[in-house]
Design a protein around this motif. Structure first.
Motif, PDB file in Angstrom:
ATOM      1  N   SER A 232       0.870  -1.166   0.000  1.00  0.00           N
ATOM      2  CA  SER A 232       0.000   0.000   0.000  1.00  0.00           C
ATOM      3  C   SER A 232       0.906   1.215   0.000  1.00  0.00           C
ATOM      4  N   ALA A 233       0.736   2.110  -0.964  1.00  0.00           N
ATOM      5  CA  ALA A 233       1.628   3.260  -1.045  1.00  0.00           C
ATOM      6  C   ALA A 233       0.839   4.507  -1.401  1.00  0.00           C
ATOM      7  N   SER A 234       1.346   5.619  -0.927  1.00  0.00           N
ATOM      8  CA  SER A 234       0.791   6.912  -1.256  1.00  0.00           C
ATOM      9  C   SER A 234       1.962   7.853  -1.453  1.00  0.00           C
ATOM     10  N   GLU A 235       1.930   8.603  -2.535  1.00  0.00           N
ATOM     11  CA  GLU A 235       2.995   9.562  -2.804  1.00  0.00           C
ATOM     12  C   GLU A 235       2.352  10.827  -3.339  1.00  0.00           C
ATOM     13  N   GLU A 236       2.779  11.957  -2.802  1.00  0.00           N
ATOM     14  CA  GLU A 236       2.182  13.207  -3.246  1.00  0.00           C
ATOM     15  C   GLU A 236       3.203  14.336  -3.183  1.00  0.00           C
ATOM     16  N   LYS A 237       3.124  15.206  -4.182  1.00  0.00           N
ATOM     17  CA  LYS A 237       3.845  16.480  -4.163  1.00  0.00           C
ATOM     18  C   LYS A 237       2.762  17.541  -4.032  1.00  0.00           C
ATOM     19  N   TYR A 238       2.961  18.466  -3.115  1.00  0.00           N
ATOM     20  CA  TYR A 238       1.951  19.498  -2.936  1.00  0.00           C
ATOM     21  C   TYR A 238       2.601  20.820  -2.579  1.00  0.00           C
ATOM     22  N   LYS A 239       1.895  21.900  -2.879  1.00  0.00           N
ATOM     23  CA  LYS A 239       2.367  23.252  -2.555  1.00  0.00           C
ATOM     24  C   LYS A 239       2.296  23.422  -1.046  1.00  0.00           C
TER      25      LYS A 239
ATOM     26  N   PRO B 245       1.049  26.648   5.561  1.00  0.00           N
ATOM     27  CA  PRO B 245       1.252  26.540   7.005  1.00  0.00           C
ATOM     28  C   PRO B 245       0.239  25.604   7.680  1.00  0.00           C
ATOM     29  N   PHE B 246      -0.701  25.058   6.908  1.00  0.00           N
ATOM     30  CA  PHE B 246      -1.759  24.234   7.474  1.00  0.00           C
ATOM     31  C   PHE B 246      -1.386  22.758   7.494  1.00  0.00           C
ATOM     32  N   LEU B 247      -1.979  22.066   8.415  1.00  0.00           N
ATOM     33  CA  LEU B 247      -1.787  20.633   8.593  1.00  0.00           C
ATOM     34  C   LEU B 247      -2.331  19.857   7.397  1.00  0.00           C
ATOM     35  N   LYS B 248      -1.573  18.887   6.941  1.00  0.00           N
ATOM     36  CA  LYS B 248      -2.000  18.000   5.852  1.00  0.00           C
ATOM     37  C   LYS B 248      -2.216  16.623   6.468  1.00  0.00           C
ATOM     38  N   VAL B 249      -3.344  15.984   6.189  1.00  0.00           N
ATOM     39  CA  VAL B 249      -3.668  14.686   6.780  1.00  0.00           C
ATOM     40  C   VAL B 249      -3.875  13.655   5.675  1.00  0.00           C
TER      41      VAL B 249
ATOM     42  N   ILE C  81       9.987  11.962   3.607  1.00  0.00           N
ATOM     43  CA  ILE C  81       9.634  13.377   3.457  1.00  0.00           C
ATOM     44  C   ILE C  81      10.781  14.116   2.787  1.00  0.00           C
ATOM     45  N   LYS C  82      10.426  15.047   1.918  1.00  0.00           N
ATOM     46  CA  LYS C  82      11.407  15.957   1.324  1.00  0.00           C
ATOM     47  C   LYS C  82      10.707  17.310   1.242  1.00  0.00           C
ATOM     48  N   ALA C  83      11.223  18.287   2.009  1.00  0.00           N
ATOM     49  CA  ALA C  83      10.566  19.587   2.082  1.00  0.00           C
ATOM     50  C   ALA C  83      11.611  20.696   2.163  1.00  0.00           C
ATOM     51  N   PRO C  84      11.238  21.913   1.749  1.00  0.00           N
ATOM     52  CA  PRO C  84      12.176  23.034   1.769  1.00  0.00           C
ATOM     53  C   PRO C  84      12.303  23.702   3.148  1.00  0.00           C
TER      54      PRO C  84
ATOM     55  N   HIS D 207       7.026  29.286  -0.908  1.00  0.00           N
ATOM     56  CA  HIS D 207       6.081  28.844  -1.948  1.00  0.00           C
ATOM     57  C   HIS D 207       6.754  27.794  -2.816  1.00  0.00           C
ATOM     58  N   LYS D 208       7.018  26.657  -2.197  1.00  0.00           N
ATOM     59  CA  LYS D 208       7.663  25.544  -2.894  1.00  0.00           C
ATOM     60  C   LYS D 208       6.892  24.272  -2.594  1.00  0.00           C
ATOM     61  N   ASN D 209       7.266  23.207  -3.291  1.00  0.00           N
ATOM     62  CA  ASN D 209       6.598  21.934  -3.096  1.00  0.00           C
ATOM     63  C   ASN D 209       7.262  21.111  -1.996  1.00  0.00           C
ATOM     64  N   ALA D 210       6.439  20.325  -1.328  1.00  0.00           N
ATOM     65  CA  ALA D 210       6.916  19.306  -0.398  1.00  0.00           C
ATOM     66  C   ALA D 210       6.518  17.962  -0.992  1.00  0.00           C
ATOM     67  N   GLU D 211       7.305  16.941  -0.699  1.00  0.00           N
ATOM     68  CA  GLU D 211       7.000  15.590  -1.167  1.00  0.00           C
ATOM     69  C   GLU D 211       6.868  14.693   0.038  1.00  0.00           C
ATOM     70  N   ILE D 212       5.829  13.876   0.034  1.00  0.00           N
ATOM     71  CA  ILE D 212       5.623  12.914   1.114  1.00  0.00           C
ATOM     72  C   ILE D 212       5.296  11.561   0.486  1.00  0.00           C
TER      73      ILE D 212
END
Length: 137
Positions: free
Chosen positions: A3-10, A13-17, A34-37, A104-109
């Motif tokens: 089971s996998a989930s991968e997302e890149k998102y802008k 400051p808000f919590l992502k669930v 995690i990979k984030a700026p 204003h960059k992307n984070a990857e989870i």
């Protein structure tokens, strides 16, 4: 089966669930990448708690006090957690650390859980009276 989930998102400051993960068996291993700026807080919490965090973000810190599956201040890291089926459904929460400037960059989870498909039964306790010998009728 995995089971996998991968997302890149802008980043905001808000919590992502990411919700709805339920361990199939005790001792199930989950990998989180995690990979984030900016430094981030990443944690697995019970889904019942995660569902309330958008309306009540002040509940995050108390929810993490007894939580063993969390990383704080991470920007690029992979870590693993072990879960028990009795823990019930879990959700992954990701948020920039308090006080950090949010670019204003992307984070990857990425979230990855291995599902057991063979030989998944727990071993029998040593004191059972179960025979493993073949018996001829």
């Amino acid at each position: 089966m995995d089971s996998a989930s991968e997302e890149k998102y802008k980043l905001t400051p808000f919590l992502k669930v990411y919700g709805g993960y339920a361990p199939d068996r005790d001792g199930e291993l989950v990998s989180i990448k995690i990979k984030a700026p900016t430094p981030m807080l990443v944690a697995m919490v019970p889904s019942s708690v995660a569902n309330q965090l958008h309306a009540r973000p002040e509940m995050l810190e108390p929810a993490l006090t007894k939580n063993s599956c969390q990383q704080r201040g991470v920007q690029s890291q992979t870590f693993q957690c072990t879960f028990n089926a009795a823990d019930g459904p879990q959700s992954l929460v990701v948020v920039p650390e308090a006080g950090e400037k949010v670019p204003h960059k992307n984070a990857e989870i990425e979230f990855f859980a291995s599902k057991c498909i063979e030989h998944c039964a727990l071993p029998l306790p040593d004191n059972t009276n179960v025979s493993t010998e073949k018996v001829n009728p």
